[in-house]
Each structure stands twice: as structure tokens, then as C-alpha cells.
Write an enzyme that holds these catalytic residues in place. Structure first.
Site, PDB file in Angstrom:
ATOM      1  N   ASP A 264     143.020  94.655 -11.529  1.00  0.00           N
ATOM      2  CA  ASP A 264     143.833  95.557 -10.713  1.00  0.00           C
ATOM      3  C   ASP A 264     143.159  96.928 -10.648  1.00  0.00           C
ATOM      4  O   ASP A 264     142.657  97.436 -11.653  1.00  0.00           O
ATOM      5  CB  ASP A 264     145.249  95.678 -11.311  1.00  0.00           C
ATOM      6  CG  ASP A 264     146.242  96.260 -10.329  1.00  0.00           C
ATOM      7  OD1 ASP A 264     147.150  95.531  -9.897  1.00  0.00           O
ATOM      8  OD2 ASP A 264     146.110  97.468  -9.980  1.00  0.00           O
ATOM      9  N   ILE A 265     143.180  97.528  -9.477  1.00  0.00           N
ATOM     10  CA  ILE A 265     142.517  98.818  -9.266  1.00  0.00           C
ATOM     11  C   ILE A 265     143.251  99.951  -9.998  1.00  0.00           C
ATOM     12  O   ILE A 265     142.656 101.000 -10.282  1.00  0.00           O
ATOM     13  CB  ILE A 265     142.411  99.097  -7.744  1.00  0.00           C
ATOM     14  CG1 ILE A 265     141.247 100.016  -7.427  1.00  0.00           C
ATOM     15  CG2 ILE A 265     143.714  99.632  -7.182  1.00  0.00           C
ATOM     16  CD1 ILE A 265     140.917 100.066  -5.931  1.00  0.00           C
TER      17      ILE A 265
ATOM     18  N   HIS B 202     150.636  87.276  -5.488  1.00  0.00           N
ATOM     19  CA  HIS B 202     149.741  87.511  -6.621  1.00  0.00           C
ATOM     20  C   HIS B 202     150.555  87.533  -7.891  1.00  0.00           C
ATOM     21  O   HIS B 202     151.691  88.014  -7.911  1.00  0.00           O
ATOM     22  CB  HIS B 202     148.966  88.828  -6.454  1.00  0.00           C
ATOM     23  CG  HIS B 202     149.810  89.993  -6.038  1.00  0.00           C
ATOM     24  ND1 HIS B 202     150.218  90.177  -4.725  1.00  0.00           N
ATOM     25  CD2 HIS B 202     150.345  91.017  -6.754  1.00  0.00           C
ATOM     26  CE1 HIS B 202     150.952  91.267  -4.649  1.00  0.00           C
ATOM     27  NE2 HIS B 202     151.061  91.796  -5.871  1.00  0.00           N
ATOM     28  N   MET B 203     149.950  87.012  -8.937  1.00  0.00           N
ATOM     29  CA  MET B 203     150.549  87.091 -10.265  1.00  0.00           C
ATOM     30  C   MET B 203     149.817  88.191 -11.018  1.00  0.00           C
ATOM     31  O   MET B 203     148.589  88.165 -11.131  1.00  0.00           O
ATOM     32  CB  MET B 203     150.416  85.738 -10.976  1.00  0.00           C
ATOM     33  CG  MET B 203     150.993  85.734 -12.366  1.00  0.00           C
ATOM     34  SD  MET B 203     151.169  84.059 -12.987  1.00  0.00           S
ATOM     35  CE  MET B 203     152.695  83.577 -12.170  1.00  0.00           C
TER      36      MET B 203
END
Ligand code: 5GP
Ligand code: ZN
Length: 113
Positions: A29-30, A99-100
Site C-alpha cells: 500500500d502506498i 482488494h483485501m
């Protein structure tokens, strides 16, 4: 299709990919909310949890399976971790390709905010 995560699947947008197979992609994740924060997505586009169809069940089942494998690989499977799927506006969904979230490496509270 103008979908950020489809663009990541197609390598049109860069991402820090940590796992890939024929059906699933996982990347950091960003904006991480935990020491490990990975997004696990199906390569095919499904907009929200509400759009999952019976024919998608095997595919969607891969998301928690891959989450558990990545947790094991990173050494926090036994101590525990959090997986989350947000659905639509009130659920906090901001990217409309399911998304998980896999988050690990710290203690999580409940109920979620
Ligand atoms: P949601 O709010 O839809 O459940 O989660 C979307 C997640 O995608 C957020 O945690 C956000 O930080 C992450 N995100 C948004 N844009 C990008 C991006 O361009 N690259 C990556 N790797 N993550 C992103
Ligand atoms: Zn998509």
C-alpha cells in the site's frame, strides 16, 4: 477502463509488487497503516464486494489464502494480523476494484473506526 488497480495489473502504473500468480496480484500500500500493509487484488476487474458473482468465488477465495501465505512468509501469521475489505462509501472504499488489505506487525483494536 479507468481503474487504478487494473492499471497496476497491466503495469501502466508502477507498484511495489510482492506476489503474483495467474489470478492474483499483491503490492505494498502506498500509504501504509501498519509495518506490513499489502493490498491483494484479483487481476480481473470486480468493482465492489456487491459485484462478486457465483462464478468469482474460487477467485475471491484466493485473496484470504494469499493473505495467510504472505503473513506466514513475513513471520506474523501466528501472532496475528488484520485483513479488511471496505465496501462503498460508508465502508471507506476509495478504489473501486476489490482488494483485501493485509496489515501486520502491530496490535489492532476492535471495533474498527
Ligand atoms: P480502500 O480505501 O479502497 O479500502 O483502499 C484503497 C487503498 O489503496 C488505500 O489504502 C490507499 O493507500 C491505496 N492506494 C491508493 N492509491 C494507490 C496507488 O497508486 N498505489 C498503491 N500501491 N496503493 C494505493
Ligand atoms: Zn480494475
Amino acid at each position: 477502463m479507468d481503474c487504478l488497480f487494473c492499471k497496476i495489473v497491466n503495469r501502466d502504473v508502477p507498484a511495489d509488487i510482492v506476489y503474483e500468480d495467474e489470478h492474483v496480484l499483491a503490492f505494498n500500500d502506498i500509504n501504509p497503516q501498519a509495518p506490513t500493509h499489502i493490498l491483494i487484488i484479483p487481476k480481473s476487474h470486480i468493482a465492489t464486494l456487491n459485484d462478486i458473482e457465483e462464478r468469482d468465488l474460487a477467485l475471491v477465495g484466493r485473496l484470504p489464502y494469499v493473505a495467510a501465505r504472505l503473513a506466514e512468509e513475513r513471520g506474523f501469521a501466528e501472532e496475528g494480523y488484520r485483513v479488511v475489505m471496505n465496501c462503498n462509501d460508508q465502508g471507506g472504499q476509495t478504489v473501486y476494484h476489490i482488494h483485501m488489505h493485509l496489515m501486520g506487525g502491530r496490535r489492532f483494536t476492535w471495533p474498527a473506526g
